[in-house]
Write a protein that holds these residues in place. Structure first.
Motif, PDB file in Angstrom:
ATOM      1  N   GLU A 208      -4.440   4.584  -0.049  1.00 53.85           N
ATOM      2  CA  GLU A 208      -4.176   4.563  -1.492  1.00 53.85           C
ATOM      3  C   GLU A 208      -3.376   3.330  -1.846  1.00 53.85           C
TER       4      GLU A 208
ATOM      5  N   MET B 196       0.840  -1.198   0.000  1.00 53.11           N
ATOM      6  CA  MET B 196       0.000   0.000   0.000  1.00 53.11           C
ATOM      7  C   MET B 196       0.877   1.251   0.000  1.00 53.11           C
ATOM      8  N   HIS B 197       0.416   2.280  -0.692  1.00 51.65           N
ATOM      9  CA  HIS B 197       1.154   3.537  -0.613  1.00 51.65           C
ATOM     10  C   HIS B 197       0.808   4.272   0.676  1.00 51.65           C
ATOM     11  N   LYS B 198      -0.476   4.339   0.980  1.00 50.37           N
ATOM     12  CA  LYS B 198      -0.897   5.076   2.181  1.00 50.37           C
ATOM     13  C   LYS B 198      -2.023   4.295   2.854  1.00 50.37           C
ATOM     14  N   ILE B 199      -1.926   4.145   4.155  1.00 57.80           N
ATOM     15  CA  ILE B 199      -2.988   3.487   4.908  1.00 57.80           C
ATOM     16  C   ILE B 199      -3.516   4.466   5.943  1.00 57.80           C
TER      17      ILE B 199
END
Lengths: 357, 357
Positions: free
Chosen positions: B303, B154-157
């Protein structure tokens, strides 16, 4: 050691947009970007990714070597084409300039079983210059690490069956044509299904020689065997056309595919192993009908049978995020062409990239 | 070093059947087995697991210490009850006799945030005798390692949301009652939902003191934070009754639950972290209505948003297989109460257990 990771982006197409933004948001300093498309050359990378200006402009790929020499990034990300032969030059430029490189190129994930000679050459070159070359992307996690991880909770595995699908409309005309979309059934059989009935040895020979470009699952099965410590004894691929019950318009091809004609294909790769585990992976790439969506379904047969699905995976974003997550391990890795089965699993980067090195 | 791993089985109930068979099929030598149920004491373990006689009989748990001293297994597997306090004695017996131990006890997966004092005591004892104690099972992989692994793509959590369900009919009357099945709505609110409105600090105090036994997700969120290098700043649990639209007969309770009355509960644990990631896990345990089945659904928000499902997981088999897969790491681990977030991921054991040590 906390340092700022310096990166370069080779290929500013659909993936590059995410890759550059993700690297910047993870605290990397993007020091160079290249493409061969005149419409993006000269564009500020900030504007290219949909933000404000950064002052760094996209350069012509022909100037890559010179600029890489000057900027000396820690890592160059290559997001251009799909075969190792096609990205060979960019990998060589990186290696010669002592820059680690990682690519979204599908074959680069595990080229040992499809382009072994070229992979060995690149491995030698990388060792000579003390850098690491590799490939990553969506398959690295969702067809690879995920499967290997879950296998660790099975008592007995007799077969691993994976099915993944994507819309060829999303990846340009070359890929759509390569998947047989728009051909007649007879043309498909002749152009794409022509190796279906060859045995494992014959197919492997054609793949190794470069005469037969197999699906990404060919490489994936190799990756899985290597990672899971399985010994492949045979591997074959069959390409079967997919069809739709109604006429289907393809924007990429600019034509309507008649009901019953190939909308793309399903490539099925079956690997038998010495350990008695069969790996059967299916990669469906076609023009989506209304209501179709990306799938990623894997089943372990044995004890207990277990099925895992990823729902409508965002393949492009996951490819880019997973690749960026590989950067710390890439920098820390021993030199060579080191496929990701040899690297530690990614962790979620809650801190800046440099803090993981 | 290739050696035969010697194991003992503490608890010969539903899980023990799989655990013993799995260990034997992976080449372990089961040297002792214990239970306190007169109907299995004296039974040959081969017959107990549904096969032919082996000559090893199930002993009375009261003789465990003596027999463990004599047989000196490398590992004792404890599959008895659900809280650390309940398995304390068996863990202590193992530690004192220099035998590593691993349990299916749900709390044992990560007791640091629910029974910290007892866990520290056991950690000290284990260090004193040079052994490793830990817990594993289905949650270890399917609520833990799987989630940590996918987080790496994941890029952003911003939030991780997990939902898992199981049928309380499968686990005996104590568990069914503990989940509020068969209570009236008012009784549920008083007996089970009575801590719902307390703040995080008050809940933590009650949990630590042993007055409030939280759901397994309380421990799971702790495991995930530790594994993902996240710092929890608050954690709360809410228990909400589940209901069915029609009357539902429970075999375990021997009664019909009226439509609209509690069939069990959903326990929701919400953990906020310093890093800005919320972990919200929901554990649904109730009397299944026709058509219900076990679920294991996790979504990463950020994201890109990504959802993974395990379809109708075979919880019991996966618990046992995953635990057996932990045995090599357990034997090789440093001494202490070492929760599995600190151990390397399981691999699929295609060879005998002893070959992994």
């Amino acid at each position: 050691m906390t340092k700022t990771v310096k990166t370069a982006q080779y290929g500013c197409g659909k993936m590059g947009r995410y890759l550059i933004r993700y690297m910047m948001e993870k605290g990397a300093e993007v020091v160079a970007a290249f493409d061969n498309d005149p419409s993006v050359i000269g564009m500020d990378i900030g504007e290219y990714i949909g933000g404000g200006k950064t002052g760094l402009l996209i350069s012509d790929s022909r100037d890559a070597e010179k600029i890489l020499q000057e900027t000396q990034p820690d890592v160059c990300v290559i997001a251009t084409t799909s075969t190792l032969e096609e990205i060979r030059e960019s990998l060589e430029i990186c290696a010669r300039n002592r820059i680690n490189a990682i690519s979204t190129c599908e074959e680069s994930l595990y080229p040992w079983n499809s382009s072994p000679d070229l992979c060995r050459e690149l491995d030698q070159l990388a060792k000579e210059y003390g850098v690491t070359l590799t490939g990553s992307g969506y398959p690295d996690m969702y067809w690879g690490v995920l499967i290997d991880t879950l296998a660790g909770s099975m008592h007995k595995i007799t077969k691993i069956k994976g099915v993944s699908s994507y819309n060829v409309e999303d990846y340009g005309i070359a890929l759509a044509k390569g998947h047989g979309a728009g051909l007649s059934t007879a043309e498909f059989a002749k152009q794409i299904g022509n190796h279906n009935n060859l045995g494992a040895e014959e197919q492997q020979k054609l793949v190794t020689s470069g005469e037969y470009v197999p699906s990404y699952m060919w490489n994936q099965n190799g990756w899985l065997c290597e990672r899971m410590d399985l010994t492949p004894i045979s591997q074959v691929q069959k390409c079967v056309p997919t069809t739709h019950t109604e006429d289907l318009y393809s924007e990429t091809l600019g034509m309507t595919i008649k009901a019953g004609n190939p909308t793309g294909m399903s490539a099925i790769v079956i690997t038998e192993t010495k350990e008695g585990i069969t790996i059967e992976t299916e990669c469906i790439g076609n023009v989506y009908a209304p209501g179709d969506f990306d799938r990623n379904d894997w089943t372990f047969y044995g004890e207990p049978d277990t099925t895992v699905n990823v729902n409508r995976p965002a393949t492009v974003e996951l490819t880019c995020a997973n690749l960026v997550g590989r950067i710390p391990a890439l920098i820390k890795s021993e030199p060579g062409y080191i496929t990701t089965d040899k690297l530690p699993n990614n962790v979620y980067l809650s801190k800046k990239l440099g803090e993981y090195i």
